[in-house]
Motif scaffolding. Structure first.
Motif, PDB file in Angstrom:
ATOM      1  N   THR A 194       0.839  -1.181   0.000  1.00 27.70           N
ATOM      2  CA  THR A 194       0.000   0.000   0.000  1.00 27.70           C
ATOM      3  C   THR A 194       0.883   1.242   0.000  1.00 27.70           C
ATOM      4  OG1 THR A 194      -1.801  -1.071   1.181  1.00 27.70           O
ATOM      5  CG2 THR A 194      -1.739   1.327   1.253  1.00 27.70           C
ATOM      6  N   LEU A 195       0.611   2.130  -0.909  1.00 30.02           N
ATOM      7  CA  LEU A 195       1.330   3.392  -1.003  1.00 30.02           C
ATOM      8  C   LEU A 195       0.535   4.465  -0.273  1.00 30.02           C
ATOM      9  CD1 LEU A 195       3.453   5.357  -2.281  1.00 30.02           C
ATOM     10  CD2 LEU A 195       1.920   5.500  -4.254  1.00 30.02           C
ATOM     11  N   ALA A 196       1.122   5.041   0.765  1.00 29.84           N
ATOM     12  CA  ALA A 196       0.511   6.184   1.432  1.00 29.84           C
ATOM     13  C   ALA A 196       1.045   7.424   0.734  1.00 29.84           C
ATOM     14  CB  ALA A 196       0.882   6.203   2.906  1.00 29.84           C
ATOM     15  N   TYR A 197       0.151   8.214   0.150  1.00 29.87           N
ATOM     16  CA  TYR A 197       0.591   9.316  -0.711  1.00 29.87           C
ATOM     17  C   TYR A 197      -0.188  10.588  -0.408  1.00 29.87           C
ATOM     18  CZ  TYR A 197       1.754  11.884  -4.998  1.00 29.87           C
ATOM     19  OH  TYR A 197       2.181  12.825  -5.896  1.00 29.87           O
ATOM     20  N   ALA A 198       0.548  11.676  -0.187  1.00 30.26           N
ATOM     21  CA  ALA A 198      -0.044  12.994   0.017  1.00 30.26           C
ATOM     22  C   ALA A 198       0.525  13.923  -1.047  1.00 30.26           C
ATOM     23  CB  ALA A 198       0.274  13.519   1.412  1.00 30.26           C
ATOM     24  N   PRO A 199      -0.135  14.061  -2.192  1.00 27.39           N
ATOM     25  CA  PRO A 199       0.417  14.815  -3.319  1.00 27.39           C
ATOM     26  C   PRO A 199       0.705  16.281  -3.026  1.00 27.39           C
ATOM     27  CG  PRO A 199      -1.908  14.305  -3.678  1.00 27.39           C
ATOM     28  CD  PRO A 199      -1.466  13.509  -2.509  1.00 27.39           C
ATOM     29  N   LEU A 200      -0.098  16.912  -2.177  1.00 21.72           N
ATOM     30  CA  LEU A 200       0.090  18.345  -1.920  1.00 21.72           C
ATOM     31  C   LEU A 200       1.345  18.633  -1.111  1.00 21.72           C
ATOM     32  CD1 LEU A 200      -3.551  19.528  -1.203  1.00 21.72           C
ATOM     33  CD2 LEU A 200      -2.224  19.772  -3.304  1.00 21.72           C
ATOM     34  N   THR A 201       1.796  17.676  -0.324  1.00 22.48           N
ATOM     35  CA  THR A 201       3.015  17.880   0.466  1.00 22.48           C
ATOM     36  C   THR A 201       4.139  16.953   0.024  1.00 22.48           C
ATOM     37  OG1 THR A 201       2.166  16.334   2.143  1.00 22.48           O
ATOM     38  CG2 THR A 201       1.785  18.678   2.512  1.00 22.48           C
ATOM     39  N   ARG A 202       3.923  16.282  -1.125  1.00 22.29           N
ATOM     40  CA  ARG A 202       4.939  15.411  -1.735  1.00 22.29           C
ATOM     41  C   ARG A 202       5.396  14.297  -0.786  1.00 22.29           C
ATOM     42  NH1 ARG A 202       6.804  18.250  -6.248  1.00 22.29           N
ATOM     43  NH2 ARG A 202       5.185  19.742  -6.768  1.00 22.29           N
ATOM     44  N   PHE A 203       4.529  13.871   0.102  1.00 19.65           N
ATOM     45  CA  PHE A 203       4.900  12.816   1.044  1.00 19.65           C
ATOM     46  C   PHE A 203       4.452  11.456   0.514  1.00 19.65           C
ATOM     47  CE2 PHE A 203       3.668   9.886   4.403  1.00 19.65           C
ATOM     48  CZ  PHE A 203       4.801   9.847   5.199  1.00 19.65           C
ATOM     49  N   PHE A 204       5.318  10.446   0.620  1.00 18.10           N
ATOM     50  CA  PHE A 204       4.896   9.091   0.307  1.00 18.10           C
ATOM     51  C   PHE A 204       5.676   8.097   1.153  1.00 18.10           C
ATOM     52  CE2 PHE A 204       8.196  10.168  -2.798  1.00 18.10           C
ATOM     53  CZ  PHE A 204       9.094   9.119  -2.671  1.00 18.10           C
ATOM     54  N   SER A 205       5.008   7.023   1.520  1.00 18.64           N
ATOM     55  CA  SER A 205       5.620   5.907   2.246  1.00 18.64           C
ATOM     56  C   SER A 205       4.933   4.638   1.783  1.00 18.64           C
ATOM     57  CB  SER A 205       5.475   6.073   3.759  1.00 18.64           C
ATOM     58  OG  SER A 205       6.265   7.150   4.226  1.00 18.64           O
ATOM     59  N   VAL A 206       5.592   3.500   2.025  1.00 18.04           N
ATOM     60  CA  VAL A 206       5.074   2.245   1.503  1.00 18.04           C
ATOM     61  C   VAL A 206       4.903   1.221   2.618  1.00 18.04           C
ATOM     62  CG1 VAL A 206       5.450   0.359  -0.125  1.00 18.04           C
ATOM     63  CG2 VAL A 206       6.212   2.685  -0.696  1.00 18.04           C
ATOM     64  N   HIS A 207       3.713   0.630   2.678  1.00 19.10           N
ATOM     65  CA  HIS A 207       3.447  -0.513   3.557  1.00 19.10           C
ATOM     66  C   HIS A 207       3.751  -1.785   2.777  1.00 19.10           C
ATOM     67  CE1 HIS A 207       1.647   0.828   7.286  1.00 19.10           C
ATOM     68  NE2 HIS A 207       0.878   1.682   6.652  1.00 19.10           N
ATOM     69  N   GLU A 208       4.227  -2.803   3.454  1.00 17.16           N
ATOM     70  CA  GLU A 208       4.451  -4.084   2.801  1.00 17.16           C
ATOM     71  C   GLU A 208       3.208  -4.961   2.875  1.00 17.16           C
ATOM     72  OE1 GLU A 208       6.985  -5.117   0.948  1.00 17.16           O
ATOM     73  OE2 GLU A 208       7.866  -3.125   1.184  1.00 17.16           O
ATOM     74  N   TRP A 209       2.085  -4.377   3.215  1.00 17.02           N
ATOM     75  CA  TRP A 209       0.828  -5.108   3.234  1.00 17.02           C
ATOM     76  C   TRP A 209      -0.266  -4.124   2.851  1.00 17.02           C
ATOM     77  CZ3 TRP A 209       3.812  -3.900   7.425  1.00 17.02           C
ATOM     78  CH2 TRP A 209       3.299  -2.964   8.328  1.00 17.02           C
ATOM     79  N   THR A 210      -1.429  -4.615   2.570  1.00 21.91           N
ATOM     80  CA  THR A 210      -2.512  -3.741   2.140  1.00 21.91           C
ATOM     81  C   THR A 210      -3.252  -3.174   3.350  1.00 21.91           C
ATOM     82  OG1 THR A 210      -4.021  -5.629   1.968  1.00 21.91           O
ATOM     83  CG2 THR A 210      -2.846  -4.973  -0.024  1.00 21.91           C
ATOM     84  N   VAL A 211      -3.557  -1.881   3.272  1.00 19.34           N
ATOM     85  CA  VAL A 211      -4.295  -1.215   4.338  1.00 19.34           C
ATOM     86  C   VAL A 211      -5.332  -0.297   3.704  1.00 19.34           C
ATOM     87  CG1 VAL A 211      -2.322  -1.255   5.911  1.00 19.34           C
ATOM     88  CG2 VAL A 211      -2.684   0.732   4.441  1.00 19.34           C
ATOM     89  N   SER A 212      -6.191   0.248   4.496  1.00 15.51           N
ATOM     90  CA  SER A 212      -7.158   1.229   4.026  1.00 15.51           C
ATOM     91  C   SER A 212      -6.684   2.609   4.459  1.00 15.51           C
ATOM     92  CB  SER A 212      -8.542   0.950   4.625  1.00 15.51           C
ATOM     93  OG  SER A 212      -8.512   1.137   6.031  1.00 15.51           O
ATOM     94  N   LYS A 213      -7.352   3.617   3.930  1.00 13.21           N
ATOM     95  CA  LYS A 213      -6.943   4.984   4.257  1.00 13.21           C
ATOM     96  C   LYS A 213      -6.993   5.240   5.755  1.00 13.21           C
ATOM     97  CE  LYS A 213      -7.778   9.789   2.945  1.00 13.21           C
ATOM     98  NZ  LYS A 213      -8.502  10.705   2.040  1.00 13.21           N
ATOM     99  N   SER A 214      -7.966   4.656   6.435  1.00 15.69           N
ATOM    100  CA  SER A 214      -8.118   4.889   7.871  1.00 15.69           C
ATOM    101  C   SER A 214      -7.013   4.232   8.689  1.00 15.69           C
ATOM    102  CB  SER A 214      -9.477   4.361   8.338  1.00 15.69           C
ATOM    103  OG  SER A 214      -9.570   2.963   8.110  1.00 15.69           O
ATOM    104  N   GLU A 215      -6.278   3.297   8.058  1.00 13.06           N
ATOM    105  CA  GLU A 215      -5.244   2.574   8.790  1.00 13.06           C
ATOM    106  C   GLU A 215      -3.846   3.165   8.600  1.00 13.06           C
ATOM    107  OE1 GLU A 215      -6.108  -1.198   6.947  1.00 13.06           O
ATOM    108  OE2 GLU A 215      -6.982  -1.972   8.793  1.00 13.06           O
ATOM    109  N   ILE A 216      -3.722   4.230   7.860  1.00  8.58           N
ATOM    110  CA  ILE A 216      -2.417   4.854   7.668  1.00  8.58           C
ATOM    111  C   ILE A 216      -1.896   5.315   9.039  1.00  8.58           C
ATOM    112  CG2 ILE A 216      -1.190   6.810   6.640  1.00  8.58           C
ATOM    113  CD1 ILE A 216      -3.111   6.684   4.321  1.00  8.58           C
ATOM    114  N   PRO A 217      -0.677   4.930   9.410  1.00  6.81           N
ATOM    115  CA  PRO A 217      -0.141   5.262  10.735  1.00  6.81           C
ATOM    116  C   PRO A 217      -0.217   6.752  11.055  1.00  6.81           C
ATOM    117  CG  PRO A 217       1.294   3.725   9.621  1.00  6.81           C
ATOM    118  CD  PRO A 217       0.280   4.154   8.608  1.00  6.81           C
TER     119      PRO A 217
END
Length: 422
Positions: free
Chosen positions: A23-46
């Protein structure tokens, strides 16, 4: 519209993008991205990722304390000096009208430049980007020379910077090509590769393709900044890498910029485009050159820039038709297209530039944040809502849901690559 500096708004612009078993956690407006090695939902982003992704200090310059900043710092003028063309590409937004195309007359062209300079002066714009298009603009090469000379004289008197560009199919004689070189800061040439069967050149494909190739060489060797615009079609989707290799191996890299464009124009509703094949070939090519710090952009998937505006429809874009009509859309000036008239907002007249202010205000309200269908899309700030003209004209669409999914996948592919994941 809420300011983007609003913390809650930024937190809403964090997306969980599933990509295989990651799962790619991506915030385009602040150019932030991180990668989970498993699938998550938006609500589960750390929570710590949300904190990093919603930092207003990282918001790009186009965002202001009041919301969307005014990106309109320069006046873009596209002079469509003719609707005639020496080609008849099946996907072109302006049909070839070799025998019945309309040419802009000299008096109107010079008057248009003067009125554009006056507009830039009155509105405090310090730069004018003057691009010549059509049809094939070099069919009016003599007029172009006179207009550029006139524009240089006018902006010099007003202290305004002038940037000149030429958008050509490259099918022009050597003498015309050599005359055009010193006039422009940049030249965009349409070239889709050496193909025996291609909708751009028809039965004379080999001969015409060679002519275009030689003119790219002339422009490049003369020191021009050359932008090679390539249209992705069924015929060349599988050889994009080969075409890009041919260009970069033949010419000096610093003078070339490859733009791939979706085959959108004139696509019938029943036509199937193999987006997955295009994605595979394009992403492979993009990665190859990205490792060399060379970007090969594809329309709507540029991860190095973001904007809320889809195109000139929502900025001060003056697309001037051969008859002097001013439109906000660079591809909708064709007189035979009644739908295109909905984008007209003024005209170059004998007494001055006449503008419909209420229509301009309507156009300026168009941005990707105002499109309901784009509200939950993580790629919207890169795609910018695509072509407003095509999105409104049903007959010119090419399966929008498939195209949108293609864009999302390519953007995700690029971000994951930058994260070190192949």
């Amino acid at each position: 519209m809420r300011p983007l500096q609003d913390r809650n708004f930024l937190e809403n612009e964090i997306y969980a993008v599933t990509h295989g078993n990651r799962t790619l956690a991506y915030a385009p407006l602040t150019r932030f991205f991180s990668v989970h090695e498993w699938t998550v939902s938006k609500s589960e982003i750390p929570a710590d990722w949300k904190e990093a992704a919603s930092n207003p200090e990282n918001v790009p310059e186009f965002v202001s304390e009041k919301g969307f900043a005014d990106e309109r710092k320069k006046l873009k003028v596209r002079m469509n000096v003719t609707s005639a063309c020496n080609l008849n590409c099946s996907y072109c937004s302006v049909s070839a009208q070799a025998g019945k195309g309309k040419h802009m007359d000299e008096e109107l062209a010079l008057r248009a430049v003067s009125q554009m300079v006056e507009f830039a002066k009155e509105t405090g714009m310090g730069e004018i980007e003057l691009a010549f298009s059509g049809g094939e603009p070099t069919l009016q090469s003599g007029l172009i020379e006179k207009v550029v000379a006139h524009a240089d004289e006018r902006v010099g008197a007003e202290g305004i910077q002038l940037v000149t560009k030429l958008l050509t199919n490259g099918v022009l004689s050597r003498s015309v090509a050599e005359r055009m070189v010193p006039l422009f800061n940049g030249i965009q040439v349409s070239w889709d590769g050496f193909l025996e069967n291609h909708p751009r050149y028809g039965t004379k494909n080999a001969q015409i393709s060679k002519t275009v190739w030689e003119n790219i060489r002339r422009f490049s060797e003369a020191g021009s900044t050359v932008n090679v615009a390539m249209v992705a079609s069924e015929e060349n989707a599988g050889i994009i890498g080969t075409v890009v290799d041919e260009i970069y191996e033949t010419f000096r890299i610093e003078h070339l910029f490859i733009a791939l464009k979706d085959r959108l124009w004139k696509a019938s509703s029943g036509e199937n485009f193999n987006y997955e094949a295009l994605r595979e070939e394009y992403v492979r090519t993009w990665k190859k050159y990205r490792r060399l710090w060379i970007d090969v952009p594809l329309t709507g998937t540029d991860i190095h820039s973001i904007s809320q505006y889809p195109c000139g429809v929502s900025a001060p874009n003056f697309s001037i038709a051969p008859n002097g009509t001013v439109s906000s859309c660079t591809v909708s000036f064709n007189d035979s297209d009644d739908f295109a008239r909905s984008y007209d907002f003024g005209a170059v007249t004998q007494t001055g530039l006449k503008l419909n202010e209420s229509r301009i205000v309507e156009f300026q309200k168009i941005d990707v944040a105002s499109l309901p269908e784009c509200s939950d899309c993580f790629a919207k700030w890169h795609c910018r809502g695509w072509c407003a003209y095509a999105n409104r004209k049903e007959s010119m669409r090419i399966s929008a849901p498939e195209r949108c999914e293609f864009i999302r996948k390519v953007v995700a592919d690029k971000i994951l690559f930058l994260a070190g994941i192949e």
